[in-house]
Design an enzyme around this catalytic site. Sequence first.
Site, short mmCIF file in Angstrom:
data_model
loop_
_atom_site.label_atom_id
_atom_site.label_comp_id
_atom_site.label_asym_id
_atom_site.label_seq_id
_atom_site.Cartn_x
_atom_site.Cartn_y
_atom_site.Cartn_z
N TYR A 196 -3.60 -18.25 -35.07
CA TYR A 196 -3.46 -16.84 -35.20
C TYR A 196 -4.67 -16.08 -35.97
O TYR A 196 -4.52 -14.92 -36.33
CB TYR A 196 -2.40 -16.47 -36.12
CG TYR A 196 -0.81 -16.67 -35.37
CD1 TYR A 196 -1.02 -17.15 -33.85
CD2 TYR A 196 0.12 -16.28 -35.98
CE1 TYR A 196 0.25 -17.36 -33.05
CE2 TYR A 196 1.38 -16.36 -35.09
CZ TYR A 196 1.44 -17.01 -33.82
OH TYR A 196 2.52 -17.19 -33.12
N LYS A 229 1.61 -31.73 -34.18
CA LYS A 229 1.78 -32.44 -32.94
C LYS A 229 0.35 -33.45 -32.99
O LYS A 229 -0.58 -33.18 -32.05
CB LYS A 229 1.46 -31.23 -31.94
CG LYS A 229 1.59 -31.65 -30.35
CD LYS A 229 2.80 -32.09 -29.88
CE LYS A 229 2.77 -32.70 -28.42
NZ LYS A 229 3.97 -33.26 -27.92
N ASP A 269 7.64 -30.70 -30.90
CA ASP A 269 8.82 -30.68 -29.81
C ASP A 269 9.81 -31.33 -30.16
O ASP A 269 10.97 -30.88 -29.83
CB ASP A 269 7.93 -31.02 -28.56
CG ASP A 269 7.26 -32.64 -28.67
OD1 ASP A 269 7.00 -32.73 -29.71
OD2 ASP A 269 6.75 -33.03 -27.53
N ASP A 299 6.04 -19.89 -36.67
CA ASP A 299 6.56 -18.86 -36.28
C ASP A 299 7.55 -19.00 -35.18
O ASP A 299 8.59 -18.43 -35.30
CB ASP A 299 5.40 -18.13 -35.55
CG ASP A 299 5.48 -16.62 -34.97
OD1 ASP A 299 6.80 -15.99 -35.50
OD2 ASP A 299 4.71 -15.92 -34.20
N ASP A 341 11.99 -18.64 -35.84
CA ASP A 341 12.74 -17.72 -34.80
C ASP A 341 14.04 -18.58 -34.25
O ASP A 341 15.22 -18.22 -34.21
CB ASP A 341 11.97 -17.18 -33.54
CG ASP A 341 11.61 -15.79 -34.03
OD1 ASP A 341 11.37 -15.59 -35.26
OD2 ASP A 341 11.20 -14.94 -33.13
#
Length: 327
Positions: free
Chosen positions: A119, A166, A199, A223, A227
């Site tokens: 970001y 990851k 994942d 992020d 959510d």
Amino acid sequence: MYKIAVIPGDGIGKEVMKATINVLDSLNLSFDYNYADAGDECKEECDEALPQETLEIVKSSDACLFGAAGETAADVIVRLRQEMKLFANLRPIKSYPNTNALFDDLDFMIVRENTEGLYKSETEEYTDEGAIAKRIITRDAEERIINYAFNYAKDNNKSKVTGVHKANVLKKTDGLFKEIFYEVASKYPDIESEDFYVDATAMYLITRPQSFEVIVTTNLFGDILSDEGAGLVGGLGLIPSANIGENGALFEPVHGSAPDIAGQGLANPIAMLLSAEMMLRYIGENEKADKLDNAILTVLKEGKVLTPDLGGNANTMELANEVKSKL
Ligand code: NAI
Ligand code: MG
């Protein structure tokens, strides 16, 4: 006396802020509120979404309460996070009664790195073939956020921290994240540590969310997972957040200005009230934070005065006044 910057912003930001200050007024806090403008309306009036004056007010305050901005959100909230170096984004995922929560027994914290990862917009660029973004992982920033997560666990009686990455594919960036995670974990022998791929974590959040206590992860993963967490406990009207830095902190509901319901008194003030509760804990007013938390919980348990998103027909201020009556 604490100096509190108050930025109501746009749309329902103004409504939930008014309701929240109304409730805080009953807690006998020695707060000196400094109101400041930012957002779409501010841009129309003074040509800037985040005026310098607002930035100065926030910088000279002990903490900031922020409602919501509209289309200018990136210029306002993202810039505030960067200017104030608010490196930790905290999003509690907690089930409350009489809500649309998918599980009624969740209570964990997502600690998201707020300053780097994918970001850093200045690193995104067009190329001849398409476009490219860089994923920045620095030792300092990751050490800081992972330490923050373990300290949070220690201070809040949490027994486990889960690092999410990851590293099997992003061998260098997330390889480093994982390495730092266990370096930091070794300094907290009383707190259990584990790590999962992002994942798999997305799946575990659905299949066994009760197993999480504190999750720490990089910017983009945080992020998305937060959510997902919001979805687990019944939606935006209920989810607060904190942005914490070394020299300041900003507390805001996760929702935006909600133009579809703005100006009609339909907004649920609980996300903003819980954000204010996080601010009370940040400045050390734990007793008053507990009082506010109990009042909100009582109102939800009774289920008599609820806003339409929770299936009731009360308006924003009626819900706030009900909370106030339980303090
Ligand atoms: P939103 O969060 O404003 O609304 C999404 C949906 O949830 C809407 O249907 C809304 O009515 C409902 N909702 C949100 N908060 C609620 C509450 N407290 N009570 C009851 N219902 C609630 O997100 P959306 O629609 O994607 O964006 C609207 C505007 O807000 C955009 O201009 C966007 O840029 C801005 N925004 C600002 C943020 C911020 O200031 N931090 C964050 C997200 C969006
Ligand atoms: Mg998001």
